[in-house]
Motif scaffolding. Sequence first.
Motif, PDB file in Angstrom:
ATOM      1  N   LEU A  39     -14.064  -6.342   9.997  1.00 29.56           N
ATOM      2  CA  LEU A  39     -12.736  -6.481   9.409  1.00 29.56           C
ATOM      3  C   LEU A  39     -11.862  -5.309   9.835  1.00 29.56           C
ATOM      4  CD1 LEU A  39     -13.718  -7.498   5.752  1.00 29.56           C
ATOM      5  CD2 LEU A  39     -13.233  -8.996   7.700  1.00 29.56           C
ATOM      6  N   CYS A  40     -10.614  -5.593  10.176  1.00 30.80           N
ATOM      7  CA  CYS A  40      -9.662  -4.572  10.595  1.00 30.80           C
ATOM      8  C   CYS A  40      -8.339  -4.836   9.894  1.00 30.80           C
ATOM      9  CB  CYS A  40      -9.474  -4.609  12.107  1.00 30.80           C
ATOM     10  SG  CYS A  40      -8.244  -3.444  12.735  1.00 30.80           S
ATOM     11  N   SER A  41      -7.880  -3.884   9.082  1.00 32.40           N
ATOM     12  CA  SER A  41      -6.734  -4.161   8.232  1.00 32.40           C
ATOM     13  C   SER A  41      -5.998  -2.876   7.881  1.00 32.40           C
ATOM     14  CB  SER A  41      -7.234  -4.842   6.947  1.00 32.40           C
ATOM     15  OG  SER A  41      -6.203  -4.980   5.991  1.00 32.40           O
ATOM     16  N   SER A  42      -4.816  -3.034   7.320  1.00 32.80           N
ATOM     17  CA  SER A  42      -4.106  -1.888   6.746  1.00 32.80           C
ATOM     18  C   SER A  42      -4.631  -1.582   5.343  1.00 32.80           C
ATOM     19  CB  SER A  42      -2.604  -2.170   6.678  1.00 32.80           C
ATOM     20  OG  SER A  42      -2.336  -3.232   5.784  1.00 32.80           O
ATOM     21  N   ARG A  43      -5.521  -2.426   4.836  1.00 30.77           N
ATOM     22  CA  ARG A  43      -6.072  -2.223   3.497  1.00 30.77           C
ATOM     23  C   ARG A  43      -7.000  -1.009   3.444  1.00 30.77           C
ATOM     24  NH1 ARG A  43      -7.598  -7.643   0.221  1.00 30.77           N
ATOM     25  NH2 ARG A  43      -5.904  -9.028   0.871  1.00 30.77           N
ATOM     26  N   MET A  44      -7.281  -0.547   2.222  1.00 32.29           N
ATOM     27  CA  MET A  44      -8.212   0.549   2.009  1.00 32.29           C
ATOM     28  C   MET A  44      -9.649   0.040   2.109  1.00 32.29           C
ATOM     29  SD  MET A  44      -7.533   0.858  -2.101  1.00 32.29           S
ATOM     30  CE  MET A  44      -8.332   2.447  -2.291  1.00 32.29           C
ATOM     31  N   PRO A  45     -10.611   0.927   2.376  1.00 36.59           N
ATOM     32  CA  PRO A  45     -12.001   0.483   2.525  1.00 36.59           C
ATOM     33  C   PRO A  45     -12.536  -0.301   1.336  1.00 36.59           C
ATOM     34  CG  PRO A  45     -11.766   2.719   3.337  1.00 36.59           C
ATOM     35  CD  PRO A  45     -10.453   2.359   2.694  1.00 36.59           C
ATOM     36  N   ALA A  46     -12.248   0.129   0.118  1.00 33.27           N
ATOM     37  CA  ALA A  46     -12.786  -0.543  -1.069  1.00 33.27           C
ATOM     38  C   ALA A  46     -12.361  -2.007  -1.123  1.00 33.27           C
ATOM     39  CB  ALA A  46     -12.353   0.174  -2.346  1.00 33.27           C
ATOM     40  N   SER A  47     -11.146  -2.297  -0.698  1.00 30.29           N
ATOM     41  CA  SER A  47     -10.664  -3.677  -0.695  1.00 30.29           C
ATOM     42  C   SER A  47     -11.377  -4.496   0.372  1.00 30.29           C
ATOM     43  CB  SER A  47      -9.156  -3.712  -0.459  1.00 30.29           C
ATOM     44  OG  SER A  47      -8.673  -5.036  -0.424  1.00 30.29           O
ATOM     45  N   ASP A 108     -10.597   6.149  -0.317  1.00 29.22           N
ATOM     46  CA  ASP A 108     -10.685   5.105  -1.335  1.00 29.22           C
ATOM     47  C   ASP A 108      -9.920   5.456  -2.598  1.00 29.22           C
ATOM     48  OD1 ASP A 108     -11.908   2.779  -0.452  1.00 29.22           O
ATOM     49  OD2 ASP A 108     -13.921   3.623  -0.601  1.00 29.22           O
ATOM     50  N   ASP A 109      -8.994   6.394  -2.494  1.00 28.16           N
ATOM     51  CA  ASP A 109      -8.128   6.743  -3.629  1.00 28.16           C
ATOM     52  C   ASP A 109      -6.757   6.129  -3.446  1.00 28.16           C
ATOM     53  OD1 ASP A 109      -9.830   8.473  -5.248  1.00 28.16           O
ATOM     54  OD2 ASP A 109      -9.732   9.888  -3.569  1.00 28.16           O
ATOM     55  N   TRP A 110      -6.267   5.484  -4.502  1.00 23.95           N
ATOM     56  CA  TRP A 110      -4.943   4.864  -4.487  1.00 23.95           C
ATOM     57  C   TRP A 110      -4.117   5.481  -5.610  1.00 23.95           C
ATOM     58  CZ3 TRP A 110      -4.072  -0.767  -6.596  1.00 23.95           C
ATOM     59  CH2 TRP A 110      -2.699  -1.035  -6.660  1.00 23.95           C
ATOM     60  N   TYR A 111      -3.070   6.192  -5.217  1.00 24.05           N
ATOM     61  CA  TYR A 111      -2.161   6.819  -6.171  1.00 24.05           C
ATOM     62  C   TYR A 111      -0.876   5.992  -6.202  1.00 24.05           C
ATOM     63  CZ  TYR A 111      -5.419  10.649  -5.381  1.00 24.05           C
ATOM     64  OH  TYR A 111      -6.561  11.415  -5.253  1.00 24.05           O
ATOM     65  N   GLN A 147      -5.747  16.478   0.644  1.00 28.56           N
ATOM     66  CA  GLN A 147      -6.275  15.135   0.859  1.00 28.56           C
ATOM     67  C   GLN A 147      -5.120  14.233   1.291  1.00 28.56           C
ATOM     68  OE1 GLN A 147      -7.406  13.025  -2.677  1.00 28.56           O
ATOM     69  NE2 GLN A 147      -8.733  11.571  -1.619  1.00 28.56           N
ATOM     70  N   PRO A 148      -4.568  14.472   2.493  1.00 30.54           N
ATOM     71  CA  PRO A 148      -3.392  13.707   2.912  1.00 30.54           C
ATOM     72  C   PRO A 148      -3.687  12.215   3.016  1.00 30.54           C
ATOM     73  CG  PRO A 148      -4.309  14.927   4.761  1.00 30.54           C
ATOM     74  CD  PRO A 148      -5.014  15.411   3.532  1.00 30.54           C
ATOM     75  N   PRO A 149      -2.668  11.389   2.812  1.00 28.12           N
ATOM     76  CA  PRO A 149      -2.891   9.936   2.783  1.00 28.12           C
ATOM     77  C   PRO A 149      -3.064   9.327   4.165  1.00 28.12           C
ATOM     78  CG  PRO A 149      -0.560  10.390   2.585  1.00 28.12           C
ATOM     79  CD  PRO A 149      -1.255  11.728   2.583  1.00 28.12           C
ATOM     80  N   HIS A 150      -3.827   8.241   4.203  1.00 27.32           N
ATOM     81  CA  HIS A 150      -3.935   7.457   5.432  1.00 27.32           C
ATOM     82  C   HIS A 150      -2.805   6.432   5.523  1.00 27.32           C
ATOM     83  CE1 HIS A 150      -8.125   8.920   4.978  1.00 27.32           C
ATOM     84  NE2 HIS A 150      -8.088   8.942   6.289  1.00 27.32           N
ATOM     85  N   LYS A 151      -2.240   6.085   4.360  1.00 24.52           N
ATOM     86  CA  LYS A 151      -1.158   5.104   4.351  1.00 24.52           C
ATOM     87  C   LYS A 151      -0.250   5.354   3.155  1.00 24.52           C
ATOM     88  CE  LYS A 151      -1.714   0.770   2.847  1.00 24.52           C
ATOM     89  NZ  LYS A 151      -2.039  -0.670   2.776  1.00 24.52           N
TER      90      LYS A 151
END
Length: 267
Positions: A39-47, A108-111, A147-151
């Motif tokens: 799977l390849c996506s803009s989503r986070m790993p947990a999703s 895997d952190d979503w703020y 902990q800079p964001p990936h997205k």
Amino acid sequence: MTLFCSDVDGTLLDHRRTLSDRTVAAIRAVRSAGHAFVLCSSRMPASLEGLERLCGVDPAPLIAYNGGLVLRADRSVVTDVPIAAGDAREAYAVCSRLGLHASFFAGDDWYAWGPDEWTEREATITAVDPNAESAHDYVASGRVDTQPPHKVMAMGDPALVDELEAALAGRAGMVTYRSKPTYLEIANAGCSKGDGLQALAGELGVDLADTVFFGDNHNDVSAFEVAGTAVAVANAVDPALEAATAVTAHHREDGVAEYLEDWLASH
């Protein structure tokens, strides 16, 4: 071994935003035949892991955040390309000025910006809940620096999203993707799905000529440019259709599954 790699939203998922039984069966058949399906996506790993669990017991590698985070099956890191902290702070400042919701995703952190309609919608789509700390806490505490964001996902009125896109256009370290009129995805300009595919193929020892990538949107074109075979679903945007080497059925008609079934039958 052939490496099959697929975008998720608008490509692999059905009208219920999940994997159909037919798609799950096709992915399992490909893997049983000794090939990889990632799977390849803009989503986070947990999703992505939530979807991956539908496909089998053994975990598989993942390409998250449009190639910004590539993970092996054991979840060790192949590549990690977050947004620079200064760029993330600028995105936060502009969203604050415009009154746009901005969600910050780091690993895997979503703020999330707050408990609003945008947070609720994203949680429903991704089947992941945000952290207790908000985006405001994330920036104010300095965690954005360590902990800079990936997205960063900015959401709101299309006209305001236009303003945000224009405001960030001059920052060389950032790239933006307009996934829909009300959504603007922000990432490090140094990563793409094409980079993620190349990194994973190299990790698995697969020649790029033996890769197949499925996609539907603008951010899939970079992967189409490096994949051995680029497959667009029928509902893809024009740039993706033009860059594709093959076109399969609409994502709501299990286009990826149809392609995999035909490929297995001919190999």
